[in-house]
Design an enzyme around this catalytic site. Structure first.
Site, PDB file in Angstrom:
ATOM      1  N   LYS A 173      -7.440   1.904  -2.646  1.00 22.26           N
ATOM      2  CA  LYS A 173      -6.997   1.351  -1.354  1.00 22.26           C
ATOM      3  C   LYS A 173      -7.047   2.432  -0.268  1.00 22.26           C
ATOM      4  O   LYS A 173      -7.418   2.163   0.877  1.00 22.26           O
ATOM      5  CB  LYS A 173      -5.589   0.783  -1.514  1.00 22.26           C
ATOM      6  CG  LYS A 173      -4.920   0.331  -0.240  1.00 22.26           C
ATOM      7  CD  LYS A 173      -5.507  -0.928   0.380  1.00 22.26           C
ATOM      8  CE  LYS A 173      -4.863  -1.219   1.716  1.00 22.26           C
ATOM      9  NZ  LYS A 173      -5.243  -2.476   2.307  1.00 22.26           N
ATOM     10  N   THR A 216       0.860  -1.197   0.000  1.00 27.25           N
ATOM     11  CA  THR A 216       0.000   0.000   0.000  1.00 27.25           C
ATOM     12  C   THR A 216       0.887   1.234   0.000  1.00 27.25           C
ATOM     13  O   THR A 216       1.724   1.414   0.886  1.00 27.25           O
ATOM     14  CB  THR A 216      -0.920   0.030   1.236  1.00 27.25           C
ATOM     15  OG1 THR A 216      -1.664  -1.183   1.278  1.00 27.25           O
ATOM     16  CG2 THR A 216      -1.869   1.217   1.184  1.00 27.25           C
ATOM     17  N   LYS A 263       0.811   4.867   8.275  1.00 26.97           N
ATOM     18  CA  LYS A 263       1.363   5.229   6.950  1.00 26.97           C
ATOM     19  C   LYS A 263       0.230   5.451   5.939  1.00 26.97           C
ATOM     20  O   LYS A 263       0.217   6.448   5.220  1.00 26.97           O
ATOM     21  CB  LYS A 263       2.294   4.093   6.495  1.00 26.97           C
ATOM     22  CG  LYS A 263       2.327   3.820   5.014  1.00 26.97           C
ATOM     23  CD  LYS A 263       3.122   2.569   4.669  1.00 26.97           C
ATOM     24  CE  LYS A 263       2.430   1.230   4.781  1.00 26.97           C
ATOM     25  NZ  LYS A 263       1.465   0.868   3.778  1.00 26.97           N
TER      26      LYS A 263
HETATM   27  N1  LIG Z   1      -1.129  -7.158   6.963  1.00 27.95           N
HETATM   28  C1  LIG Z   1      -2.235  -6.822   6.373  1.00 27.95           C
HETATM   29  O1  LIG Z   1      -3.338  -7.175   6.830  1.00 27.95           O
HETATM   30  C2  LIG Z   1      -2.214  -5.989   5.111  1.00 27.95           C
HETATM   31  C3  LIG Z   1      -3.390  -5.924   4.373  1.00 27.95           C
HETATM   32  C4  LIG Z   1      -3.396  -5.192   3.193  1.00 27.95           C
HETATM   33  C5  LIG Z   1      -2.267  -4.512   2.794  1.00 27.95           C
HETATM   34  N2  LIG Z   1      -1.131  -4.556   3.545  1.00 27.95           N
HETATM   35  C6  LIG Z   1       0.047  -3.818   3.058  1.00 27.95           C
HETATM   36  O2  LIG Z   1       0.922  -4.780   2.483  1.00 27.95           O
HETATM   37  C7  LIG Z   1       2.289  -4.403   2.699  1.00 27.95           C
HETATM   38  C8  LIG Z   1       3.019  -5.523   3.458  1.00 27.95           C
HETATM   39  O3  LIG Z   1       2.344  -5.727   4.678  1.00 27.95           O
HETATM   40  P1  LIG Z   1       2.747  -6.900   5.711  1.00 27.95           P
HETATM   41  O4  LIG Z   1       1.670  -6.918   6.716  1.00 27.95           O
HETATM   42  O5  LIG Z   1       3.107  -8.132   4.989  1.00 27.95           O
HETATM   43  O6  LIG Z   1       4.055  -6.231   6.351  1.00 27.95           O
HETATM   44  P2  LIG Z   1       5.239  -6.892   7.222  1.00 27.95           P
HETATM   45  O7  LIG Z   1       4.791  -8.147   7.873  1.00 27.95           O
HETATM   46  O8  LIG Z   1       5.800  -5.822   8.065  1.00 27.95           O
HETATM   47  O9  LIG Z   1       6.320  -7.279   6.110  1.00 27.95           O
HETATM   48  C9  LIG Z   1       7.006  -6.309   5.373  1.00 27.95           C
HETATM   49  C10 LIG Z   1       7.941  -7.015   4.397  1.00 27.95           C
HETATM   50  O10 LIG Z   1       8.647  -6.021   3.654  1.00 27.95           O
HETATM   51  C11 LIG Z   1      10.042  -6.257   3.764  1.00 27.95           C
HETATM   52  N3  LIG Z   1      10.740  -4.966   3.682  1.00 27.95           N
HETATM   53  C12 LIG Z   1      10.406  -3.819   4.335  1.00 27.95           C
HETATM   54  N4  LIG Z   1      11.275  -2.830   4.018  1.00 27.95           N
HETATM   55  C13 LIG Z   1      12.149  -3.371   3.131  1.00 27.95           C
HETATM   56  C14 LIG Z   1      13.251  -2.852   2.423  1.00 27.95           C
HETATM   57  N5  LIG Z   1      13.612  -1.560   2.549  1.00 27.95           N
HETATM   58  N6  LIG Z   1      13.948  -3.691   1.612  1.00 27.95           N
HETATM   59  C15 LIG Z   1      13.583  -4.985   1.482  1.00 27.95           C
HETATM   60  N7  LIG Z   1      12.529  -5.530   2.107  1.00 27.95           N
HETATM   61  C16 LIG Z   1      11.821  -4.735   2.925  1.00 27.95           C
HETATM   62  C17 LIG Z   1      10.222  -6.937   5.103  1.00 27.95           C
HETATM   63  O11 LIG Z   1      11.455  -7.607   5.140  1.00 27.95           O
HETATM   64  P3  LIG Z   1      12.090  -8.113   6.551  1.00 27.95           P
HETATM   65  O12 LIG Z   1      11.493  -9.480   6.786  1.00 27.95           O
HETATM   66  O13 LIG Z   1      13.547  -8.152   6.314  1.00 27.95           O
HETATM   67  O14 LIG Z   1      11.682  -7.093   7.590  1.00 27.95           O
HETATM   68  C18 LIG Z   1       9.010  -7.880   5.086  1.00 27.95           C
HETATM   69  O15 LIG Z   1       9.258  -9.000   4.278  1.00 27.95           O
HETATM   70  C19 LIG Z   1       2.252  -3.059   3.423  1.00 27.95           C
HETATM   71  O16 LIG Z   1       2.337  -2.017   2.487  1.00 27.95           O
HETATM   72  C20 LIG Z   1       0.883  -3.079   4.106  1.00 27.95           C
HETATM   73  O17 LIG Z   1       0.409  -1.771   4.347  1.00 27.95           O
HETATM   74  C21 LIG Z   1      -1.078  -5.295   4.696  1.00 27.95           C
END
Ligand SMILES: NC(=O)c1ccc[n+]([C@@H]2O[C@H](COP(=O)([O-])OP(=O)(O)OC[C@H]3O[C@@H](n4cnc5c(N)ncnc54)[C@H](OP(=O)(O)O)[C@@H]3O)[C@@H](O)[C@H]2O)c1
Length: 299
Positions: free
Chosen positions: A174, A99, A242
């Site tokens: 979104k 997102t 964010k």
């Molecule tokens: N969770 C939900 O319910 C949900 C629903 C809809 C949308 N989203 C969106 O989807 C996205 C991911 O969400 P998530 O819940 O999966 O987040 P998360 O669990 O915090 O995972 C984030 C991922 O991004 C990687 N990452 C972050 N910064 C990075 C960088 N600079 N370089 C390389 N890798 C990086 C992290 O790697 P590391 O493992 O090394 O930290 C991890 O694999 C976000 O934008 C969020 O807003 C989430």
């Protein structure tokens, strides 16, 4: 037999690891990259191969998907020194499912156009549950041709896929979604705190609220966790902060008031300031509990 596109998937977080698993289940060959090694092993057990950098991943990928945190992170894995940009083929497609803001999607599309590569912005909703079950809703911005090419890939991860329009329109949809998500959580937190302080049976309260005009995804999926005081993340509070920031910035440009979202933004800002940004969004209730001098007992 139709040859399946080779997918390069970057970001095995709460969402990405589940989405990758569903791609593998549907028979797509997947190469993964994750910054930290932890989640990679699991993906390999499920049949993925591994790249040591986004750049290396791009060498062998037809479709590169990023599911990382925020715009600077996408910028880093796509355009950075070890980013996919340097090894992208002109026949490849880049899809940002994180997102972000519509403005960032347009900026990224412009950069990728230098290599004649198209971008789809394809953020998702449906939470971790939707990612696990492969029932995400996916909102897509970009060309019709790129959308059609990617549709079978999206169908492996989601159950409703909608082409919203040009690049940026997926992210715009979104952000609209997040206005409702944030206010649903604020409303649910207020309602259950009030009910608790008034001495109502909260199980019964959830039962009645879930079946009538107040029902919502939040009430169904996150309130039960809130009531057990389970604040582990499905969706991190810092990520919602964010999203609200992007929503408010974008709305300012369009001169649309975001009164409720601005309130939710300030409360989530407090949550993050208290070191709770990695907790799930249901942790919002704790900010209100402090103001009400009342704590909801686990039910
Ligand atoms: N969770 C939900 O319910 C949900 C629903 C809809 C949308 N989203 C969106 O989807 C996205 C991911 O969400 P998530 O819940 O999966 O987040 P998360 O669990 O915090 O995972 C984030 C991922 O991004 C990687 N990452 C972050 N910064 C990075 C960088 N600079 N370089 C390389 N890798 C990086 C992290 O790697 P590391 O493992 O090394 O930290 C991890 O694999 C976000 O934008 C969020 O807003 C989430």
């Amino acid at each position: 037999m139709v040859k399946m596109e080779q997918i390069g998937f970057i970001g095995l977080g709460l969402m990405g690891r589940q989405m990758t698993r569903n791609l593998l289940r549907h028979g797509f060959p997947v190469i993964v990259y994750n910054r930290s090694p932890g989640p990679v092993e699991e993906a390999v057990k499920q049949g993925a191969s591994v790249a040591s950098s986004p750049k290396e991943l791009a060498k062998n990928s037809d479709i590169v998907i990023a599911m990382v945190t925020d715009a600077p992170d996408v910028e880093q894995v796509i355009l950075g020194v070890k980013g996919v940009f340097h090894e992208l083929r002109s026949s490849s497609l880049v899809v940002d499912m994180s997102t972000n803001s519509p403005q960032f999607a347009q900026h990224l599309a412009k950069e990728l156009a230098q290599k004649s590569v198209e971008l789809l912005d394809a953020p998702v909703t449906g939470g971790q549950k939707g990612a696990i079950e492969g029932t995400l809703t996916i909102m897509v911005g970009g060309s019709e041709a790129a959308y059609q090419r990617c549709l079978p890939v999206f169908q492996a991860m989601g159950s409703l896929i909608v082409h919203m329009g040009a690049v940026g329109s997926g992210q715009m949809a979104k952000l609209c979604n997040q206005a409702i998500v944030a206010m649903d959580m604020l409303a649910a937190s207020e309602a259950f705190l009030l009910g608790s302080k008034a001495g109502l049976d909260l199980k019964k309260l959830r039962q009645v609220l879930s079946s009538g005009a107040a029902s919502s995804w939040t009430l169904e999926n996150l309130v039960p966790r809130m009531l057990k005081r389970d604040f582990e993340p499905g969706f991190r509070a810092a990520h919602l902060l964010k999203d609200l920031r992007y929503l408010i910035d974008t709305a300012e440009q369009l001169q649309v008031p975001m009164i409720g979202s601005a309130l939710a933004y300030q409360l989530y800002n407090t949550i993050v300031a208290h070191g709770l940004g990695d907790k799930g969004t249901q942790v919002l209730v704790t900010a209100l509990e402090e103001m009400a001098k009342h704590r909801i007992e686990p039910t």
